[in-house]
Write an enzyme that holds these catalytic residues in place. Structure first.
Site, mmCIF file in Angstrom:
data_model
loop_
_atom_site.group_PDB
_atom_site.id
_atom_site.type_symbol
_atom_site.label_atom_id
_atom_site.label_comp_id
_atom_site.label_asym_id
_atom_site.label_seq_id
_atom_site.Cartn_x
_atom_site.Cartn_y
_atom_site.Cartn_z
ATOM 1 C CB CYS A 131 23.487 31.139 71.063
ATOM 2 S SG CYS A 131 23.248 32.861 70.632
ATOM 3 C CB CYS A 134 20.106 32.375 69.706
ATOM 4 S SG CYS A 134 21.784 32.736 69.190
ATOM 5 C CG ASP A 135 18.455 29.294 71.780
ATOM 6 O OD1 ASP A 135 17.830 29.686 70.789
ATOM 7 O OD2 ASP A 135 19.400 28.484 71.727
#
Ligand SMILES: Cc1cc2nc3c(=O)[nH]c(=O)nc-3n(C[C@H](O)[C@H](O)[C@H](O)COP(=O)(O)OP(=O)(O)OC[C@H]3O[C@@H](n4cnc5c(N)ncnc54)[C@H](O)[C@@H]3O)c2cc1C
Length: 308
Positions: A131, A134-135
């Site tokens: 993701c 997300c990261d």
């Protein structure tokens, strides 16, 4: 005893919750480990009707939950570990505790597919991720070369998003053309920071011995030639697996695990309905998942109204 238990709190689950709550059924929504579902991992959603300027994925899902709760839906953080659908009441095991319900709406979505490499597993969350949203902003990826694996819309979206952080994005795809929609493919390939590596697969993520990602070993599927590309992160975007393992052998599903409703959203088990990406490998959109959630809710309501 619950009137309606809903597995999943994505667009499908929360829309089902809204409809069954408005029918005064006080549904219980079990969130799973990803409250709000997959859409919470994206920044702006530009194709959900009603938001001409777009809306943040997280914000959209928070609003959906609020709307359902306003009519009496109860949203509980919990994961369904087992389901006994052999008799009424249906019994779910949620974090070790039984939950009995007359009807069940399965809206458990789909999870990211892995490459299936030992090195990938060893370096998960140490540079291997699923993701970008997300990261991607993590310090380890800043101004570093990054690899995105895949050739569909998700891979393109991940690569484009990562251009804000990385120095260069290598887009590794097993074919010689992207599978993504035309507009997305064009936008991706036109970006100066994105470099496609065609006809190639990742055979190893380097370097588990150093406990961090330093590169990927690639194999050209046409020539079998092996190369190593240095990078600090690997973003895997090669598709999804439906979260339906709990129902294997009980509910009808296709060979990939997507649930197969019989009529509308009804399954082969009375009182059990399905909605969203766990039963849809074709459209996979927020609005279609929401529509399926609405349909499942109406079917559950009718089932409860007409039962003995
Ligand atoms: C990066 C990205 C960007 C996207 N952008 C868009 C976009 O712009 N527009 C668009 O229309 N679509 C977009 N999509 C697709 C969209 O997110 C999905 O189609 C939609 O989220 C599907 O909704 P769903 O409710 O079926 O499943 P999901 O959103 O996947 O939700 C599944 C839910 O089930 C829960 N769950 C799973 N297993 C269990 C269990 N055992 N017990 C309890 N709960 C469980 C999960 O925790 C989660 O809450 C995007 C997807 C991604 C990955």
């Amino acid at each position: 005893m619950e009137n309606v238990a809903i597995i999943g709190s994505g667009c499908a689950g929360l829309t089902a919750a809204l409809y069954t709550a408005r029918a005064s059924l006080r549904p219980l929504v079990l969130t799973g480990t990803q409250p709000g579902g997959l859409l919470t991992t994206t920044t702006v959603v530009e194709n959900y009707p009603g938001f001409p300027e777009g809306i943040g994925g997280y914000e959209l899902m928070a609003q959906m939950q609020k709307q359902a709760e306003r009519f009496g839906a109860r949203v509980k953080f919990g994961t369904v570990e087992a389901a006994d659908l052999s008799k009424q009441p249906l019994v779910l095991t949620v974090d070790g505790e039984p939950v009995e319900a007359e009807t069940l709406i399965i809206a458990s979505g789909a999870s990211h597919r892995h490459l299936g490499l030992e090195s990938e597993q060893k370096l998960e969350n140490k540079g291997v991720t699923y993701c970008a949203m997300c990261d991607g902003a993590l310090p380890i990826f800043r101004n570093q070369p990054l690899v995105v694996v895949g050739g569909g819309d998700s891979a393109c979206e991940e690569a484009l998003y990562l251009t804000r952080f990385g120095s260069i994005m290598y887009l590794v795809h097993r074919r010689d053309a992207l599978r993504a929609s035309k507009i997305m493919a064009e936008r991706t390939l036109a970006h100066p920071k994105i470099k496609p590596i065609w006809d190639s697969v990742v055979t190893e993520v380097l370097d588990p011995k150093q406990d961090k990602v330093t590169g990927v070993r690639l194999k050209n599927v046409k020539t079998n030639a092996e190369t190593v590309t240095a990078c600090a992160g690997v973003f895997v975007a090669i598709g999804l697996i439906p979260n339906t393992q709990l129902f294997k052998g009980v509910l009808d599903m296709d060979e990939n695990g997507y649930l197969l409703p019989r009529r509308g959203s009804a399954t082969n088990v009375p009182g059990v309905f399905v909605a969203g990406d766990c039963a849809d490998h074709v459209y996979r959109q927020a609005v279609t998942a929401a529509g399926m959630g609405c349909a499942a809710a109406i079917e559950a309501e009718r089932y409860l109204a007409h039962r003995d």
